[in-house]
Scaffold this motif. Sequence first.
Motif, PDB file in Angstrom:
ATOM      1  N   PRO A   1      -1.858  -1.976  11.510  1.00 39.92           N
ATOM      2  CA  PRO A   1      -1.322  -0.602  11.588  1.00 39.92           C
ATOM      3  C   PRO A   1      -1.965   0.234  12.681  1.00 39.92           C
ATOM      4  CG  PRO A   1      -2.646  -0.890   9.602  1.00 39.92           C
ATOM      5  CD  PRO A   1      -2.447  -2.250  10.191  1.00 39.92           C
ATOM      6  N   GLU A   2      -3.153  -0.139  13.154  1.00 39.85           N
ATOM      7  CA  GLU A   2      -3.765   0.589  14.264  1.00 39.85           C
ATOM      8  C   GLU A   2      -2.920   0.422  15.529  1.00 39.85           C
ATOM      9  OE1 GLU A   2      -7.725  -0.816  14.743  1.00 39.85           O
ATOM     10  OE2 GLU A   2      -8.375  -0.206  12.747  1.00 39.85           O
ATOM     11  N   ARG A   3      -2.313  -0.747  15.672  1.00 40.84           N
ATOM     12  CA  ARG A   3      -1.489  -1.022  16.856  1.00 40.84           C
ATOM     13  C   ARG A   3      -0.019  -0.713  16.621  1.00 40.84           C
ATOM     14  NH1 ARG A   3      -1.388  -6.778  20.148  1.00 40.84           N
ATOM     15  NH2 ARG A   3       0.324  -6.248  21.571  1.00 40.84           N
ATOM     16  N   TYR A   4       0.428  -0.910  15.380  1.00 39.38           N
ATOM     17  CA  TYR A   4       1.836  -0.693  15.040  1.00 39.38           C
ATOM     18  C   TYR A   4       1.918   0.295  13.871  1.00 39.38           C
ATOM     19  CZ  TYR A   4       2.605  -4.886  17.854  1.00 39.38           C
ATOM     20  OH  TYR A   4       2.624  -5.808  18.881  1.00 39.38           O
ATOM     21  N   PRO A   5       1.999   1.584  14.140  1.00 41.94           N
ATOM     22  CA  PRO A   5       2.036   2.589  13.064  1.00 41.94           C
ATOM     23  C   PRO A   5       3.179   2.386  12.077  1.00 41.94           C
ATOM     24  CG  PRO A   5       1.580   3.637  15.179  1.00 41.94           C
ATOM     25  CD  PRO A   5       1.935   2.204  15.474  1.00 41.94           C
ATOM     26  N   TRP A   6       4.275   1.799  12.520  1.00 42.17           N
ATOM     27  CA  TRP A   6       5.397   1.582  11.611  1.00 42.17           C
ATOM     28  C   TRP A   6       5.075   0.511  10.561  1.00 42.17           C
ATOM     29  CZ3 TRP A   6       7.431  -3.380  11.716  1.00 42.17           C
ATOM     30  CH2 TRP A   6       7.190  -4.137  12.875  1.00 42.17           C
ATOM     31  N   LEU A   7       3.950  -0.214  10.745  1.00 44.76           N
ATOM     32  CA  LEU A   7       3.509  -1.216   9.784  1.00 44.76           C
ATOM     33  C   LEU A   7       2.284  -0.728   9.020  1.00 44.76           C
ATOM     34  CD1 LEU A   7       3.840  -4.865  11.176  1.00 44.76           C
ATOM     35  CD2 LEU A   7       4.463  -4.014   8.909  1.00 44.76           C
ATOM     36  N   GLN A   8       2.247   0.560   8.705  1.00 42.40           N
ATOM     37  CA  GLN A   8       1.107   1.139   8.013  1.00 42.40           C
ATOM     38  C   GLN A   8       0.823   0.422   6.692  1.00 42.40           C
ATOM     39  OE1 GLN A   8      -0.360   3.639   9.744  1.00 42.40           O
ATOM     40  NE2 GLN A   8      -2.099   3.559   8.349  1.00 42.40           N
ATOM     41  N   GLY A   9       1.857  -0.032   6.057  1.00 47.06           N
ATOM     42  CA  GLY A   9       1.682  -0.692   4.772  1.00 47.06           C
ATOM     43  C   GLY A   9       1.042  -2.063   4.840  1.00 47.06           C
ATOM     44  N   ALA A  10       0.832  -2.606   6.031  1.00 54.69           N
ATOM     45  CA  ALA A  10       0.216  -3.923   6.157  1.00 54.69           C
ATOM     46  C   ALA A  10      -1.283  -3.880   5.900  1.00 54.69           C
ATOM     47  CB  ALA A  10       0.483  -4.502   7.550  1.00 54.69           C
ATOM     48  N   GLY A  11      -1.886  -2.709   6.026  1.00 52.34           N
ATOM     49  CA  GLY A  11      -3.331  -2.588   5.871  1.00 52.34           C
ATOM     50  C   GLY A  11      -3.754  -2.178   4.473  1.00 52.34           C
ATOM     51  N   ASP A  12      -5.063  -2.040   4.299  1.00 52.93           N
ATOM     52  CA  ASP A  12      -5.602  -1.590   3.022  1.00 52.93           C
ATOM     53  C   ASP A  12      -5.301  -0.111   2.809  1.00 52.93           C
ATOM     54  OD1 ASP A  12      -6.591  -4.119   2.598  1.00 52.93           O
ATOM     55  OD2 ASP A  12      -8.626  -3.652   3.252  1.00 52.93           O
ATOM     56  N   VAL A  13      -5.489   0.337   1.578  1.00 51.59           N
ATOM     57  CA  VAL A  13      -5.198   1.712   1.193  1.00 51.59           C
ATOM     58  C   VAL A  13      -6.513   2.457   0.961  1.00 51.59           C
ATOM     59  CG1 VAL A  13      -4.100   3.199  -0.523  1.00 51.59           C
ATOM     60  CG2 VAL A  13      -3.030   1.018   0.122  1.00 51.59           C
ATOM     61  N   ARG A  14      -6.652   3.616   1.589  1.00 48.45           N
ATOM     62  CA  ARG A  14      -7.869   4.399   1.416  1.00 48.45           C
ATOM     63  C   ARG A  14      -7.723   5.371   0.252  1.00 48.45           C
ATOM     64  NH1 ARG A  14     -11.332   7.581   6.126  1.00 48.45           N
ATOM     65  NH2 ARG A  14     -13.070   8.192   4.764  1.00 48.45           N
ATOM     66  N   GLU A  15      -8.662   5.307  -0.671  1.00 51.09           N
ATOM     67  CA  GLU A  15      -8.719   6.229  -1.800  1.00 51.09           C
ATOM     68  C   GLU A  15     -10.129   6.808  -1.843  1.00 51.09           C
ATOM     69  OE1 GLU A  15      -7.467   4.174  -5.295  1.00 51.09           O
ATOM     70  OE2 GLU A  15      -5.387   3.981  -4.620  1.00 51.09           O
ATOM     71  N   GLY A  16     -10.253   8.054  -1.437  1.00 56.06           N
ATOM     72  CA  GLY A  16     -11.578   8.658  -1.318  1.00 56.06           C
ATOM     73  C   GLY A  16     -12.345   8.012  -0.180  1.00 56.06           C
ATOM     74  N   ASN A  17     -13.512   7.485  -0.477  1.00 57.86           N
ATOM     75  CA  ASN A  17     -14.318   6.802   0.538  1.00 57.86           C
ATOM     76  C   ASN A  17     -14.217   5.286   0.442  1.00 57.86           C
ATOM     77  OD1 ASN A  17     -15.355   9.234   1.627  1.00 57.86           O
ATOM     78  ND2 ASN A  17     -16.840   9.362  -0.057  1.00 57.86           N
ATOM     79  N   THR A  18     -13.255   4.804  -0.316  1.00 58.04           N
ATOM     80  CA  THR A  18     -13.130   3.367  -0.558  1.00 58.04           C
ATOM     81  C   THR A  18     -11.771   2.866  -0.094  1.00 58.04           C
ATOM     82  OG1 THR A  18     -14.541   3.622  -2.516  1.00 58.04           O
ATOM     83  CG2 THR A  18     -13.328   1.552  -2.298  1.00 58.04           C
ATOM     84  N   TRP A  19     -11.790   1.655   0.455  1.00 51.85           N
ATOM     85  CA  TRP A  19     -10.546   1.008   0.869  1.00 51.85           C
ATOM     86  C   TRP A  19     -10.199  -0.072  -0.140  1.00 51.85           C
ATOM     87  CZ3 TRP A  19      -7.565   2.448   5.023  1.00 51.85           C
ATOM     88  CH2 TRP A  19      -8.152   3.373   5.903  1.00 51.85           C
ATOM     89  N   TRP A  20      -8.937  -0.106  -0.563  1.00 56.79           N
ATOM     90  CA  TRP A  20      -8.477  -1.072  -1.541  1.00 56.79           C
ATOM     91  C   TRP A  20      -7.334  -1.895  -0.962  1.00 56.79           C
ATOM     92  CZ3 TRP A  20     -11.137  -1.402  -6.085  1.00 56.79           C
ATOM     93  CH2 TRP A  20     -11.955  -0.309  -6.410  1.00 56.79           C
ATOM     94  N   SER A  21      -7.296  -3.149  -1.376  1.00 56.86           N
ATOM     95  CA  SER A  21      -6.219  -4.031  -0.942  1.00 56.86           C
ATOM     96  C   SER A  21      -5.260  -4.253  -2.096  1.00 56.86           C
ATOM     97  CB  SER A  21      -6.795  -5.376  -0.465  1.00 56.86           C
ATOM     98  OG  SER A  21      -5.768  -6.219  -0.018  1.00 56.86           O
ATOM     99  N   TYR A  22      -4.088  -3.650  -2.006  1.00 59.46           N
ATOM    100  CA  TYR A  22      -3.067  -3.790  -3.040  1.00 59.46           C
ATOM    101  C   TYR A  22      -1.912  -4.622  -2.485  1.00 59.46           C
ATOM    102  CZ  TYR A  22      -5.509   0.173  -5.182  1.00 59.46           C
ATOM    103  OH  TYR A  22      -6.454   0.999  -5.728  1.00 59.46           O
ATOM    104  N   GLY A  23      -1.437  -5.554  -3.286  1.00 56.27           N
ATOM    105  CA  GLY A  23      -0.307  -6.356  -2.847  1.00 56.27           C
ATOM    106  C   GLY A  23      -0.725  -7.553  -2.015  1.00 56.27           C
ATOM    107  N   SER A  24       0.272  -8.296  -1.542  1.00 54.93           N
ATOM    108  CA  SER A  24       0.033  -9.539  -0.810  1.00 54.93           C
ATOM    109  C   SER A  24       1.001  -9.676   0.354  1.00 54.93           C
ATOM    110  CB  SER A  24       0.215 -10.752  -1.743  1.00 54.93           C
ATOM    111  OG  SER A  24      -0.655 -10.696  -2.841  1.00 54.93           O
TER     112      SER A  24
END
Length: 203
Positions: A118-141
């Motif tokens: 997603p840093e290179r392709y903003p339209w693929l934001q969902g490909a990366g981890d999800v930030r919640e507060g100060n923690t990054w979580w990996s949801y999905g596959s």
Amino acid sequence: MLAVILAVVAFVGWRWWHNHPPYGPEALAIKSSLQFVSHEEAQAALGEKVYAPLSNGRDQLVLGRVSWQTPPQPLDGGYFAIFLIDKRINRKVGSFSASSPRQEAISAGNAGVENKIPERYPWLQGAGDVREGNTWWSYGSRLAVYGGDASPLTFVAPFRYLEGPQRAAARAATAPVAMSDLLLALVYMGSDGQVYWAQRLQG
């Protein structure tokens, strides 16, 4: 001074070569499709050796097919990452059942290096981890394809229908979902985590 200049030039040249894709998506002539199916239709599409996800009530099953021509060069430690993303929440689907002529060359999961996508392709934001507060979580596959000859690939992704507290606590994509909510993409990742390119297939 000349040595420093030469070193910088050499480094820049190496970095360009290192991140330069060996070929573009046009070389693969990628074809794809998505459709909603019943459990029986999903099982028939996956074949006898792969079990389709169970579905109950208002759960939904999405059948996807992705095919490509044999790459002009072997993947050599790289891989194709196939993402199915719910654009409403920018999240990957929770799981996959998938079949391929080379079953051993495909797997579902996540990789931290894919946060660069997603840093290179903003339209693929969902490909990366999800930030919640100060923690990054990996949801999905996502599906990883480690062999260029693993085409055609067939997959089924379940979207569970949840209600009440379960729905509020859900982290992955859930039903009801419309086809217009879905984004299907193929990303070519290099052996050292390079993001060579991303191709939007559906959505």
